[in-house]
Design an enzyme around this catalytic site. Structure first.
Site, PDB file in Angstrom:
ATOM      1  N   HIS A 138       0.921  -1.023   0.174  1.00 33.20           N
ATOM      2  CA  HIS A 138      -0.035   0.145   0.153  1.00 33.20           C
ATOM      3  C   HIS A 138       0.915   1.361   0.030  1.00 33.20           C
ATOM      4  CE1 HIS A 138       0.950   0.167   4.081  1.00 33.20           C
ATOM      5  NE2 HIS A 138       0.182  -0.891   4.491  1.00 33.20           N
TER       6      HIS A 138
HETATM    7  P1  TYD Z   1      -2.361  -4.277   7.407  1.00 31.69           P
HETATM    8  O1  TYD Z   1      -2.205  -2.768   7.073  1.00 31.69           O
HETATM    9  O2  TYD Z   1      -3.154  -5.101   6.587  1.00 31.69           O
HETATM   10  O3  TYD Z   1      -0.767  -4.689   7.837  1.00 31.69           O
HETATM   11  P2  TYD Z   1       0.224  -4.921   6.560  1.00 31.69           P
HETATM   12  O4  TYD Z   1       0.241  -3.791   5.828  1.00 31.69           O
HETATM   13  O5  TYD Z   1       1.568  -5.111   7.597  1.00 31.69           O
HETATM   14  O6  TYD Z   1       0.070  -6.167   6.028  1.00 31.69           O
HETATM   15  O7  TYD Z   1      -3.119  -4.331   8.924  1.00 31.69           O
HETATM   16  C1  TYD Z   1      -3.212  -5.554   9.503  1.00 31.69           C
HETATM   17  C2  TYD Z   1      -4.453  -5.341  10.466  1.00 31.69           C
HETATM   18  O8  TYD Z   1      -4.220  -4.351  11.441  1.00 31.69           O
HETATM   19  C3  TYD Z   1      -5.652  -4.893   9.484  1.00 31.69           C
HETATM   20  O9  TYD Z   1      -6.868  -5.475  10.108  1.00 31.69           O
HETATM   21  C4  TYD Z   1      -5.656  -3.448  10.091  1.00 31.69           C
HETATM   22  C5  TYD Z   1      -5.148  -3.506  11.635  1.00 31.69           C
HETATM   23  N1  TYD Z   1      -4.414  -1.968  11.812  1.00 31.69           N
HETATM   24  C6  TYD Z   1      -4.925  -1.393  13.030  1.00 31.69           C
HETATM   25  O10 TYD Z   1      -5.812  -1.628  13.572  1.00 31.69           O
HETATM   26  N2  TYD Z   1      -4.221  -0.309  13.227  1.00 31.69           N
HETATM   27  C7  TYD Z   1      -2.897  -0.194  12.503  1.00 31.69           C
HETATM   28  O11 TYD Z   1      -2.233   1.147  12.765  1.00 31.69           O
HETATM   29  C8  TYD Z   1      -2.493  -0.790  11.563  1.00 31.69           C
HETATM   30  C9  TYD Z   1      -1.064  -0.581  10.808  1.00 31.69           C
HETATM   31  C10 TYD Z   1      -3.165  -1.843  11.212  1.00 31.69           C
END
Ligand code: TYD
Length: 133
Positions: free
Chosen positions: A50
């Site tokens: 992302h």
């Molecule tokens: P995600 O953005 O998919 O992680 P990555 O980019 O590392 O693959 O986030 C994983 C999960 O955590 C998703 O359900 C959203 C949640 N999340 C939060 O609640 N707060 C945050 O600050 C972040 C980064 C993720």
């Protein structure tokens, strides 16, 4: 466009071991509003995928190793995270992917904004359209 860059932090080391300090707007170029960490990801897992319209990040493998591939819309770069006192600073509007996690990887992430899913761009086509406009 501002590029990602490695930031080397000072290791305060003595016979007791090491201590590394990160102060907002001094050791990282933003105010730290959010901290999270990522661990338990297998080597073949791709995370991130992302870009963020507002958030700036500093990523540090405080344990183990991983890699970060960034895409600026017209070029890419790969950073190896393999030292507990060296992080990668990622400005806003940079596409990022984290991968090749070691079993002991703990990836610490400092962020300039509170969590807001609306400022995440998770579609690469949308990212290219916005960054290249
Ligand atoms: P995600 O953005 O998919 O992680 P990555 O980019 O590392 O693959 O986030 C994983 C999960 O955590 C998703 O359900 C959203 C949640 N999340 C939060 O609640 N707060 C945050 O600050 C972040 C980064 C993720």
């Amino acid at each position: 466009m501002e590029k990602a860059k490695l930031i080397e932090l000072i290791q305060h080391g003595d016979e007791k071991g090491y201590l590394v300090v990160i102060e907002e707007n001094i050791d990282v170029p933003f105010t730290i509003k959010r901290v999270f960490y990522i661990y338990g990801s297998q080597r073949d897992i791709l995370r991130g995928n992302h870009a963020n319209r507002k958030s700036e990040f500093m990523l540090i493998n405080v344990s183990g190793t991983s890699k970060v591939r960034v895409d600026y819309g017209n070029s890419t770069e790969i950073f190896d995270l393999n030292r507990a006192h060296v992080g990668v600073y990622i400005p806003k509007m940079v596409w990022k992917e984290m991968y090749d996690f070691s079993d002991d990887s703990v990836l610490l992430v400092l962020c300039s904004e509170l969590y807001d899913p609306e400022e995440y761009i998770r579609d690469k086509g949308v990212y290219y359209a916005e960054v290249n406009q």
